[in-house]
Design a protein around this motif. Structure first.
Motif, PDB file in Angstrom:
ATOM      1  N   TRP A   1      67.074 -59.453 -28.115  1.00 26.39           N
ATOM      2  CA  TRP A   1      67.878 -60.019 -29.191  1.00 26.39           C
ATOM      3  C   TRP A   1      67.824 -61.533 -29.028  1.00 26.39           C
ATOM      4  N   GLU A   2      67.471 -62.233 -30.091  1.00 29.32           N
ATOM      5  CA  GLU A   2      67.456 -63.693 -30.108  1.00 29.32           C
ATOM      6  C   GLU A   2      68.735 -64.141 -30.819  1.00 29.32           C
ATOM      7  N   VAL A   3      69.621 -64.796 -30.077  1.00 34.34           N
ATOM      8  CA  VAL A   3      70.915 -65.190 -30.628  1.00 34.34           C
ATOM      9  C   VAL A   3      71.003 -66.712 -30.621  1.00 34.34           C
ATOM     10  N   LYS A   4      71.017 -67.297 -31.805  1.00 35.95           N
ATOM     11  CA  LYS A   4      71.148 -68.752 -31.925  1.00 35.95           C
ATOM     12  C   LYS A   4      72.626 -69.086 -32.059  1.00 35.95           C
ATOM     13  N   CYS A   5      73.081 -70.037 -31.231  1.00 36.84           N
ATOM     14  CA  CYS A   5      74.494 -70.391 -31.185  1.00 36.84           C
ATOM     15  C   CYS A   5      74.680 -71.900 -31.269  1.00 36.84           C
ATOM     16  N   GLU A   6      75.901 -72.297 -31.594  1.00 35.04           N
ATOM     17  CA  GLU A   6      76.261 -73.710 -31.615  1.00 35.04           C
ATOM     18  C   GLU A   6      77.436 -73.933 -30.669  1.00 35.04           C
ATOM     19  N   THR A   7      77.308 -74.955 -29.827  1.00 35.34           N
ATOM     20  CA  THR A   7      78.376 -75.286 -28.891  1.00 35.34           C
ATOM     21  C   THR A   7      79.461 -76.086 -29.608  1.00 35.34           C
ATOM     22  N   GLU A   8      80.563 -76.292 -28.934  1.00 34.17           N
ATOM     23  CA  GLU A   8      81.676 -77.051 -29.520  1.00 34.17           C
ATOM     24  C   GLU A   8      81.276 -78.471 -29.883  1.00 34.17           C
ATOM     25  N   ASP A   9      80.305 -79.039 -29.154  1.00 31.39           N
ATOM     26  CA  ASP A   9      79.877 -80.415 -29.450  1.00 31.39           C
ATOM     27  C   ASP A   9      78.677 -80.466 -30.410  1.00 31.39           C
ATOM     28  N   GLY A  10      78.332 -79.330 -31.042  1.00 27.61           N
ATOM     29  CA  GLY A  10      77.316 -79.312 -32.081  1.00 27.61           C
ATOM     30  C   GLY A  10      75.888 -79.076 -31.616  1.00 27.61           C
ATOM     31  N   ARG A  11      75.690 -78.851 -30.327  1.00 30.62           N
ATOM     32  CA  ARG A  11      74.336 -78.560 -29.845  1.00 30.62           C
ATOM     33  C   ARG A  11      74.004 -77.094 -30.094  1.00 30.62           C
ATOM     34  N   HIS A  12      72.700 -76.818 -30.208  1.00 33.20           N
ATOM     35  CA  HIS A  12      72.259 -75.447 -30.451  1.00 33.20           C
ATOM     36  C   HIS A  12      71.599 -74.871 -29.207  1.00 33.20           C
ATOM     37  N   ILE A  13      71.896 -73.601 -28.968  1.00 32.46           N
ATOM     38  CA  ILE A  13      71.384 -72.858 -27.815  1.00 32.46           C
ATOM     39  C   ILE A  13      70.848 -71.533 -28.327  1.00 32.46           C
ATOM     40  N   ILE A  14      69.757 -71.066 -27.711  1.00 32.75           N
ATOM     41  CA  ILE A  14      69.257 -69.734 -28.029  1.00 32.75           C
ATOM     42  C   ILE A  14      69.327 -68.883 -26.770  1.00 32.75           C
ATOM     43  N   TYR A  15      69.987 -67.750 -26.910  1.00 31.78           N
ATOM     44  CA  TYR A  15      70.072 -66.753 -25.840  1.00 31.78           C
ATOM     45  C   TYR A  15      69.102 -65.633 -26.178  1.00 31.78           C
ATOM     46  N   TYR A  16      68.348 -65.163 -25.172  1.00 32.74           N
ATOM     47  CA  TYR A  16      67.510 -63.982 -25.320  1.00 32.74           C
ATOM     48  C   TYR A  16      68.087 -62.904 -24.432  1.00 32.74           C
ATOM     49  N   LEU A  17      68.523 -61.814 -25.059  1.00 30.14           N
ATOM     50  CA  LEU A  17      69.162 -60.709 -24.359  1.00 30.14           C
ATOM     51  C   LEU A  17      68.272 -59.471 -24.460  1.00 30.14           C
ATOM     52  N   ASN A  18      67.979 -58.884 -23.332  1.00 24.36           N
ATOM     53  CA  ASN A  18      67.094 -57.733 -23.240  1.00 24.36           C
ATOM     54  C   ASN A  18      67.555 -56.628 -24.193  1.00 24.36           C
ATOM     55  N   GLY A  19      66.620 -56.128 -25.020  1.00 23.92           N
ATOM     56  CA  GLY A  19      66.948 -55.099 -26.007  1.00 23.92           C
ATOM     57  C   GLY A  19      67.243 -53.741 -25.411  1.00 23.92           C
ATOM     58  N   GLU A  20      66.827 -53.515 -24.165  1.00 27.76           N
ATOM     59  CA  GLU A  20      67.086 -52.228 -23.507  1.00 27.76           C
ATOM     60  C   GLU A  20      68.358 -52.257 -22.674  1.00 27.76           C
ATOM     61  N   THR A  21      68.625 -53.395 -22.021  1.00 29.98           N
ATOM     62  CA  THR A  21      69.739 -53.453 -21.075  1.00 29.98           C
ATOM     63  C   THR A  21      70.856 -54.409 -21.491  1.00 29.98           C
ATOM     64  N   GLY A  22      70.551 -55.356 -22.369  1.00 34.77           N
ATOM     65  CA  GLY A  22      71.527 -56.375 -22.740  1.00 34.77           C
ATOM     66  C   GLY A  22      71.575 -57.543 -21.768  1.00 34.77           C
ATOM     67  N   ALA A  23      70.808 -57.451 -20.679  1.00 39.78           N
ATOM     68  CA  ALA A  23      70.801 -58.521 -19.677  1.00 39.78           C
ATOM     69  C   ALA A  23      70.204 -59.795 -20.260  1.00 39.78           C
ATOM     70  N   GLU A  24      70.714 -60.910 -19.799  1.00 47.56           N
ATOM     71  CA  GLU A  24      70.200 -62.207 -20.238  1.00 47.56           C
ATOM     72  C   GLU A  24      68.803 -62.417 -19.665  1.00 47.56           C
ATOM     73  N   GLU A  25      67.849 -62.706 -20.528  1.00 51.07           N
ATOM     74  CA  GLU A  25      66.466 -62.945 -20.109  1.00 51.07           C
ATOM     75  C   GLU A  25      66.172 -64.441 -19.998  1.00 51.07           C
ATOM     76  N   LYS A  26      66.561 -65.183 -21.041  1.00 52.91           N
ATOM     77  CA  LYS A  26      66.303 -66.623 -21.081  1.00 52.91           C
ATOM     78  C   LYS A  26      67.374 -67.297 -21.916  1.00 52.91           C
ATOM     79  N   ILE A  27      67.566 -68.589 -21.627  1.00 54.36           N
ATOM     80  CA  ILE A  27      68.432 -69.437 -22.442  1.00 54.36           C
ATOM     81  C   ILE A  27      67.668 -70.725 -22.694  1.00 54.36           C
ATOM     82  N   TYR A  28      67.658 -71.167 -23.949  1.00 55.96           N
ATOM     83  CA  TYR A  28      66.988 -72.422 -24.298  1.00 55.96           C
ATOM     84  C   TYR A  28      67.970 -73.342 -25.008  1.00 55.96           C
ATOM     85  N   LEU A  29      67.866 -74.605 -24.698  1.00 56.64           N
ATOM     86  CA  LEU A  29      68.603 -75.645 -25.405  1.00 56.64           C
ATOM     87  C   LEU A  29      67.661 -76.233 -26.436  1.00 56.64           C
ATOM     88  N   LEU A  30      68.127 -76.379 -27.668  1.00 58.45           N
ATOM     89  CA  LEU A  30      67.325 -76.985 -28.717  1.00 58.45           C
ATOM     90  C   LEU A  30      67.688 -78.460 -28.812  1.00 58.45           C
TER      91      LEU A  30
END
Length: 152
Positions: free
Chosen positions: A113-142
């Motif tokens: 699952w690719e989840v694009k989010c916005e922090t309180e200060d307006g920055r964007h982050i993408i979380y990649y969560l394993n589709g089988e387990t839900g475990a966090e695979e990667k996090i990227y700052l845009l």
């Protein structure tokens, strides 16, 4: 963007979805990933560079696509969208969620699952969560500015 899309289409690169772009020295470089049945396949990446002054194609890089492209068997995620979202911190606002295939270390791939989010200060982050387990695979700052988006 249209010129790059036309360039790809004329060469048989169909079902490509623009992901990010970067402008530098009057050249716009756009990253495209192949989309299979609504799932973005990031290993199948191409880059097209377009001159902003005359619209000419100044660069094309398809190594990722040529090395990785295949029709995949992408199983439905075992972790529901709702369950995946429960793994996202409450301190960020979820902007979008979609299913994606990402490359992993060691030349493998993982459906996430690719989840694009916005922090309180307006920055964007993408979380990649394993589709089988839900475990966090990667996090990227845009890193986003007037010249485009850099993923770190």
């Amino acid at each position: 963007m249209e010129l790059a899309e036309d360039f790809l289409s004329e060469r048989g690169f169909d079902s490509m979805t623009e992901s990010y772009y970067q402008e530098e020295d009057c050249i716009l470089t756009i990253n495209f990933a192949w989309e299979q049945e609504g799932t973005i396949c990031y290993p199948d990446l191409v880059k097209v560079s377009v001159a902003l002054d005359d619209g000419s194609i100044t660069g094309f890089e398809a190594k990722g696509y040529l090395m990785n492209h295949q029709t995949r068997t992408i199983d439905a995620p075992a972790v529901t969208e709702e369950a995946a979202l429960s793994g996202i911190p409450d301190t960020v606002e979820v902007l979008s969620i979609r299913y994606a295939v990402i490359p992993t270390d060691g030349q493998y791939e993982r459906a996430c699952w690719e989840v694009k989010c916005e922090t309180e200060d307006g920055r964007h982050i993408i979380y990649y969560l394993n589709g089988e387990t839900g475990a966090e695979e990667k996090i990227y700052l845009l890193i986003e500015d007037e010249s485009g988006t850099l993923v770190v």
